[in-house]
Design a protein around this motif. Structure first.
Motif, PDB file in Angstrom:
ATOM      1  N   LYS A 117       0.847  -1.189   0.000  1.00 54.11           N
ATOM      2  CA  LYS A 117       0.000   0.000   0.000  1.00 54.11           C
ATOM      3  C   LYS A 117       0.882   1.238   0.000  1.00 54.11           C
ATOM      4  O   LYS A 117       1.620   1.480   0.944  1.00 54.11           O
ATOM      5  CB  LYS A 117      -0.916   0.007   1.222  1.00 54.11           C
ATOM      6  CG  LYS A 117      -1.816  -1.201   1.241  1.00 54.11           C
ATOM      7  CD  LYS A 117      -3.226  -0.845   1.540  1.00 54.11           C
ATOM      8  CE  LYS A 117      -4.127  -1.990   1.125  1.00 54.11           C
ATOM      9  NZ  LYS A 117      -5.478  -1.815   1.427  1.00 54.11           N
ATOM     10  N   LYS A 165      -1.006   8.032  -0.150  1.00 52.33           N
ATOM     11  CA  LYS A 165      -1.302   9.085  -1.109  1.00 52.33           C
ATOM     12  C   LYS A 165      -0.167  10.095  -1.160  1.00 52.33           C
ATOM     13  O   LYS A 165       0.194  10.579  -2.213  1.00 52.33           O
ATOM     14  CB  LYS A 165      -2.602   9.782  -0.717  1.00 52.33           C
ATOM     15  CG  LYS A 165      -3.820   8.976  -1.070  1.00 52.33           C
ATOM     16  CD  LYS A 165      -5.056   9.763  -0.778  1.00 52.33           C
ATOM     17  CE  LYS A 165      -6.288   8.941  -1.108  1.00 52.33           C
ATOM     18  NZ  LYS A 165      -7.509   9.644  -0.908  1.00 52.33           N
ATOM     19  N   VAL A 204     -11.558  -4.864  -3.929  1.00 50.03           N
ATOM     20  CA  VAL A 204     -12.619  -3.860  -3.784  1.00 50.03           C
ATOM     21  C   VAL A 204     -13.922  -4.597  -3.523  1.00 50.03           C
ATOM     22  O   VAL A 204     -14.439  -5.285  -4.402  1.00 50.03           O
ATOM     23  CB  VAL A 204     -12.754  -3.006  -5.067  1.00 50.03           C
ATOM     24  CG1 VAL A 204     -13.746  -1.877  -4.852  1.00 50.03           C
ATOM     25  CG2 VAL A 204     -11.416  -2.473  -5.507  1.00 50.03           C
ATOM     26  N   PRO A 252     -18.903  10.739  -1.891  1.00 46.00           N
ATOM     27  CA  PRO A 252     -18.284  11.246  -0.651  1.00 46.00           C
ATOM     28  C   PRO A 252     -16.926  10.589  -0.394  1.00 46.00           C
ATOM     29  O   PRO A 252     -16.602   9.582  -1.037  1.00 46.00           O
ATOM     30  CB  PRO A 252     -19.290  10.840   0.422  1.00 46.00           C
ATOM     31  CG  PRO A 252     -20.074   9.722  -0.165  1.00 46.00           C
ATOM     32  CD  PRO A 252     -20.103   9.947  -1.635  1.00 46.00           C
ATOM     33  N   PRO A 253     -16.148  11.136   0.525  1.00 44.27           N
ATOM     34  CA  PRO A 253     -14.833  10.552   0.798  1.00 44.27           C
ATOM     35  C   PRO A 253     -14.929   9.156   1.405  1.00 44.27           C
ATOM     36  O   PRO A 253     -15.942   8.816   2.025  1.00 44.27           O
ATOM     37  CB  PRO A 253     -14.206  11.509   1.825  1.00 44.27           C
ATOM     38  CG  PRO A 253     -15.124  12.651   1.961  1.00 44.27           C
ATOM     39  CD  PRO A 253     -16.433  12.301   1.369  1.00 44.27           C
ATOM     40  N   GLY A 288     -14.018   4.477  -1.666  1.00 38.57           N
ATOM     41  CA  GLY A 288     -13.232   3.594  -2.533  1.00 38.57           C
ATOM     42  C   GLY A 288     -12.982   4.113  -3.940  1.00 38.57           C
ATOM     43  O   GLY A 288     -12.685   3.322  -4.836  1.00 38.57           O
ATOM     44  N   LYS A 289     -13.079   5.425  -4.140  1.00 37.34           N
ATOM     45  CA  LYS A 289     -12.867   5.959  -5.498  1.00 37.34           C
ATOM     46  C   LYS A 289     -11.417   5.737  -5.935  1.00 37.34           C
ATOM     47  O   LYS A 289     -11.154   5.287  -7.039  1.00 37.34           O
ATOM     48  CB  LYS A 289     -13.237   7.451  -5.548  1.00 37.34           C
ATOM     49  CG  LYS A 289     -14.708   7.701  -5.218  1.00 37.34           C
ATOM     50  CD  LYS A 289     -15.112   9.139  -5.403  1.00 37.34           C
ATOM     51  CE  LYS A 289     -14.448  10.094  -4.447  1.00 37.34           C
ATOM     52  NZ  LYS A 289     -14.801   9.871  -3.017  1.00 37.34           N
ATOM     53  N   THR A 290     -10.485   6.056  -5.027  1.00 41.02           N
ATOM     54  CA  THR A 290      -9.071   5.866  -5.358  1.00 41.02           C
ATOM     55  C   THR A 290      -8.771   4.377  -5.518  1.00 41.02           C
ATOM     56  O   THR A 290      -8.080   3.967  -6.450  1.00 41.02           O
ATOM     57  CB  THR A 290      -8.186   6.437  -4.228  1.00 41.02           C
ATOM     58  OG1 THR A 290      -8.667   7.733  -3.908  1.00 41.02           O
ATOM     59  CG2 THR A 290      -6.736   6.515  -4.647  1.00 41.02           C
ATOM     60  N   LEU A 291      -9.339   3.610  -4.612  1.00 39.57           N
ATOM     61  CA  LEU A 291      -9.083   2.166  -4.613  1.00 39.57           C
ATOM     62  C   LEU A 291      -9.521   1.535  -5.941  1.00 39.57           C
ATOM     63  O   LEU A 291      -8.789   0.745  -6.532  1.00 39.57           O
ATOM     64  CB  LEU A 291      -9.846   1.531  -3.450  1.00 39.57           C
ATOM     65  CG  LEU A 291      -9.510   0.091  -3.127  1.00 39.57           C
ATOM     66  CD1 LEU A 291      -8.147   0.019  -2.456  1.00 39.57           C
ATOM     67  CD2 LEU A 291     -10.553  -0.525  -2.208  1.00 39.57           C
ATOM     68  N   ILE A 311     -17.719  -5.825   2.527  1.00 40.69           N
ATOM     69  CA  ILE A 311     -16.499  -5.150   2.984  1.00 40.69           C
ATOM     70  C   ILE A 311     -16.027  -5.761   4.302  1.00 40.69           C
ATOM     71  O   ILE A 311     -14.848  -6.070   4.479  1.00 40.69           O
ATOM     72  CB  ILE A 311     -16.735  -3.627   3.120  1.00 40.69           C
ATOM     73  CG1 ILE A 311     -16.966  -3.015   1.732  1.00 40.69           C
ATOM     74  CG2 ILE A 311     -15.560  -2.928   3.798  1.00 40.69           C
ATOM     75  CD1 ILE A 311     -17.540  -1.621   1.738  1.00 40.69           C
ATOM     76  N   LEU A 348     -14.510  -9.071   3.752  1.00 35.89           N
ATOM     77  CA  LEU A 348     -13.153  -8.936   3.198  1.00 35.89           C
ATOM     78  C   LEU A 348     -12.135  -8.647   4.292  1.00 35.89           C
ATOM     79  O   LEU A 348     -11.079  -9.275   4.368  1.00 35.89           O
ATOM     80  CB  LEU A 348     -13.144  -7.802   2.159  1.00 35.89           C
ATOM     81  CG  LEU A 348     -11.813  -7.520   1.492  1.00 35.89           C
ATOM     82  CD1 LEU A 348     -11.540  -8.533   0.392  1.00 35.89           C
ATOM     83  CD2 LEU A 348     -11.786  -6.117   0.897  1.00 35.89           C
ATOM     84  N   SER A 388     -16.741   3.020   3.568  1.00 33.28           N
ATOM     85  CA  SER A 388     -15.900   1.813   3.505  1.00 33.28           C
ATOM     86  C   SER A 388     -14.629   1.989   4.312  1.00 33.28           C
ATOM     87  O   SER A 388     -14.166   1.060   4.970  1.00 33.28           O
ATOM     88  CB  SER A 388     -15.533   1.505   2.066  1.00 33.28           C
ATOM     89  OG  SER A 388     -16.616   1.758   1.240  1.00 33.28           O
ATOM     90  N   ALA A 389     -14.076   3.199   4.271  1.00 38.33           N
ATOM     91  CA  ALA A 389     -12.830   3.435   4.986  1.00 38.33           C
ATOM     92  C   ALA A 389     -13.056   3.280   6.492  1.00 38.33           C
ATOM     93  O   ALA A 389     -12.221   2.703   7.191  1.00 38.33           O
ATOM     94  CB  ALA A 389     -12.296   4.817   4.662  1.00 38.33           C
ATOM     95  N   SER A 392     -13.140  -0.280   7.564  1.00 35.66           N
ATOM     96  CA  SER A 392     -11.807  -0.877   7.682  1.00 35.66           C
ATOM     97  C   SER A 392     -11.159  -0.423   8.988  1.00 35.66           C
ATOM     98  O   SER A 392     -10.517  -1.206   9.685  1.00 35.66           O
ATOM     99  CB  SER A 392     -10.973  -0.535   6.445  1.00 35.66           C
ATOM    100  OG  SER A 392      -9.880   0.247   6.741  1.00 35.66           O
TER     101      SER A 392
HETATM  102  P1  ADP Z   1     -11.991   7.760  -1.664  1.00 36.68           P
HETATM  103  O1  ADP Z   1     -10.990   7.861  -2.787  1.00 36.68           O
HETATM  104  O2  ADP Z   1     -13.391   7.529  -2.133  1.00 36.68           O
HETATM  105  O3  ADP Z   1     -11.897   8.871  -0.666  1.00 36.68           O
HETATM  106  P2  ADP Z   1     -10.375   5.541  -0.891  1.00 36.68           P
HETATM  107  O4  ADP Z   1     -10.343   4.738  -2.141  1.00 36.68           O
HETATM  108  O5  ADP Z   1      -9.165   6.378  -0.615  1.00 36.68           O
HETATM  109  O6  ADP Z   1     -11.662   6.433  -0.825  1.00 36.68           O
HETATM  110  O7  ADP Z   1     -10.649   4.551   0.324  1.00 36.68           O
HETATM  111  C1  ADP Z   1      -9.973   4.648   1.556  1.00 36.68           C
HETATM  112  C2  ADP Z   1      -9.728   3.260   2.103  1.00 36.68           C
HETATM  113  O8  ADP Z   1     -10.966   2.639   2.443  1.00 36.68           O
HETATM  114  C3  ADP Z   1      -9.085   2.319   1.111  1.00 36.68           C
HETATM  115  O9  ADP Z   1      -7.698   2.397   1.144  1.00 36.68           O
HETATM  116  C4  ADP Z   1      -9.560   0.967   1.579  1.00 36.68           C
HETATM  117  O10 ADP Z   1      -8.770   0.500   2.653  1.00 36.68           O
HETATM  118  C5  ADP Z   1     -10.930   1.267   2.134  1.00 36.68           C
HETATM  119  N1  ADP Z   1     -11.989   1.001   1.144  1.00 36.68           N
HETATM  120  C6  ADP Z   1     -12.719   1.932   0.516  1.00 36.68           C
HETATM  121  N2  ADP Z   1     -13.625   1.358  -0.305  1.00 36.68           N
HETATM  122  C7  ADP Z   1     -13.451   0.032  -0.206  1.00 36.68           C
HETATM  123  C8  ADP Z   1     -14.077  -1.101  -0.813  1.00 36.68           C
HETATM  124  N3  ADP Z   1     -15.085  -0.965  -1.667  1.00 36.68           N
HETATM  125  N4  ADP Z   1     -13.630  -2.326  -0.477  1.00 36.68           N
HETATM  126  C9  ADP Z   1     -12.630  -2.477   0.390  1.00 36.68           C
HETATM  127  N5  ADP Z   1     -12.005  -1.454   1.011  1.00 36.68           N
HETATM  128  C10 ADP Z   1     -12.394  -0.210   0.725  1.00 36.68           C
END
Ligand code: ADP
Length: 487
Positions: A90, A93, A112, A151-152, A155-158, A285, A288, A311-312, A315
């Motif tokens: 990982k 950012k 994801v 919203p933040p 998982g958009k980046t993921l 989630i 997972l 989702s964040a 976790s």
């Molecule tokens: P965003 O870009 O929407 O703000 P991120 O992609 O940065 O959100 O997500 C932050 C963290 O949350 C990820 O690194 C991951 O650990 C977890 N996460 C978010 N969405 C998911 C998903 N759909 N499945 C598994 N983990 C997720």
């Protein structure tokens, strides 16, 4: 940038070679001409021959320079990849942010959980990156840009990294804020560098997080730096063809503030909404994150009680619970660890909006009223409203759009016999439509009158269909979604 430097130095060397070869040839011809009688032996002729060979070589290299450049770049990425593979899986950012270098994504769609529809949409892009020839054969162009709206922490980046991972292409991460500079032209330069690097490494994925930092609508107040950055982004997106292999994925929380130019055809013309995870998503989630852990947690139950979590934070919840378990020297994660973690998140510094049953019911009524009026699928945690979208809306269609925005609040007040602080964005949007009707199109004379009459007609409609709304509310509480077939 590394590749950029490579290509620049290749160019420079070729030019130097050609110039020096030419100069030397001229010099030799001149010497021979001036002192024919002095030249003895074959050394001079060998020299000329050698220079001609050099000259031809320089020309051949110049002609083949694209191939050579690609070869060098490929090596560059490979060595870079191994370096990255060695580092942790990982990459934060901030690390990604620091330079315009690609990273190798080792995330795949498996990592994801939930958001099935988004994954399906993006699979087409993976397919294209893996197999461009099929698309090119039929002359099909893919969208250059995909905008992920939501919203933040959802998982958009993921998911963007998963696209790069699935297609095994370099991934360029940039946050919108990193383009914001004080000096005019700096942001634009960075955009250029990013796209140059992405094109050299094509096929590749460029991901711009929080694109609203550069893509805000150009307002009356001039901000030269941001405007020049935005213009450069628009120019770059126009400057490459859909089949160039560069796919730009951007993320934003606030699509409404984006400049229209960014959303026009040929730019971010595909938009995907990623909402807060619904009950099914939360289950997936949690499954997972608890996959290889020793636990006796009832995932189903936990998914129900974590409505409102993104989702964040799910976790983080599992992580906090595991920390607590370790602290207590236990080897199995149980409900009590989860409870402690949940309380910690709820009352901790970060404010998580956790919905208890009473709050969930309020939201369920609000959303059921919205679904009843709009006649489309509505998620419990979805704050968007589906509206009539046409180039020329009629007076009644504009009223219908206002109705859809206000349905939740009016229905809730009617059923619960009390007002609730909910749906502020929808109320604002409703008022904006009414304002347009009055000020822009002169269809009516007063915003208040429009809003009042829409509310009255909603009240009438709901009071005649209370049973139906209650049925929808129960469905919403159970499934956290009302599908079109349920309506
Ligand atoms: P965003 O870009 O929407 O703000 P991120 O992609 O940065 O959100 O997500 C932050 C963290 O949350 C990820 O690194 C991951 O650990 C977890 N996460 C978010 N969405 C998911 C998903 N759909 N499945 C598994 N983990 C997720």
């Amino acid at each position: 940038m590394k590749q950029d430097l490579n290509s620049k130095s290749i160019d420079k060397n070729f030019k130097l070679m050609i110039i020096s070869a030419l100069v030397l040839v001229i010099l030799f011809i001149y010497t021979i001409y001036k002192s024919k009688t002095v030249i003895e032996g074959t050394t001079y002729y060998l020299g000329i021959g050698f220079l001609f060979v050099l000259l031809i070589l320089a020309f051949v290299l110049k002609l083949k320079q694209e191939k050579i450049r690609k070869l060098i770049n490929k090596d560059g990425i490979n060595s870079f990849d191994t370096e990255l593979a060695k580092s942790s899986s990982k990459v934060s950012k901030n690390e990604l942010d620091s330079t315009i270098l690609p990273v190798k994504s080792n995330i795949s769609f498996k990592d994801v959980a939930g958001i099935k529809e988004i994954k399906e949409e993006l699979e087409e892009i993976v397919e294209f990156l893996n197999n461009p020839s099929i698309f090119q054969k039929f002359n099909v162009k893919l969208p250059k840009g995909v905008l992920l709206v939501g919203p933040p922490g959802v998982g958009k980046t993921l998911i963007a990294r998963a696209v790069a991972g699935e297609a095994q292409v370099p991934f360029f991460y940039q946050s919108g804020a990193s383009f914001v500079h004080i000096y005019v032209g700096m942001g634009a330069k960075k955009v250029r560098e990013l796209f140059n690097s992405a094109k050299l490494n094509a096929p590749s994925i460029v991901f711009i997080d929080e694109i609203d930092a550069i893509g805000k609508a150009r307002s009356g107040k001039s901000n030269d730096e941001r405007e020049s950055t935005l213009n450069e982004l628009l120019t770059q997106m126009d400057g490459f063809e859909g089949d160039s292999g560069v796919i730009v994925i951007a993320a934003t929380n606030k699509i409404e503030v984006l400049d229209d130019a960014l959303l026009r055809a040929g730019r971010f013309d595909r938009r995907l909404y990623v909402g807060l995870p619904n009950i099914e998503d939360r289950k997936k989630i949690l499954e997972l994150y608890l996959k290889d852990k020793n636990h006796n947690i009832n995932i189903e139950k936990l998914a129900i009680t974590t409505a409102g979590f993104n989702s964040a934070s799910l976790s983080t919840l599992v992580n906090e619970a595991l920390l607590y378990m370790i602290k207590n020297r236990k080897s199995t994660l149980d409900e009590s660890d989860m409870e402690v973690a949940k309380n910690k998140l709820e009352f901790g510094k970060k404010q998580h909006k956790i919905l208890d049953m009473e709050q969930k019911e309020i939201l369920a009524i609000y959303q059921s009223c919205k679904a009843y009026i709009s006649k489309v699928k509505v998620n419990l945690l979805d704050d968007s409203v589906s509206k009539i979208n046409k180039v020329f809306l009629s007076y009644n269609e504009m009223l219908e759009n206002i109705k859809r925005e206000l349905a939740g609040n009016v229905g809730l007040e009617l059923i619960k016999k009390e007002k609730f602080a909910i749906g502020e964005d929808a109320i604002k949007r409703a008022e904006n439509i009414a304002l347009e009707m009055v000020e822009k199109y002169k269809m009516a004379t007063s915003v208040d009158e429009i809003i009042f009459s829409v509310k009255e007609s909603l009240k009438l409609e709901f009071s005649q269909n209370i049973e139906e709304i209650n049925r929808l509310k129960e469905l919403m509480l159970k499934n956290e979604v009302i599908n079109k077939d349920d309506l």
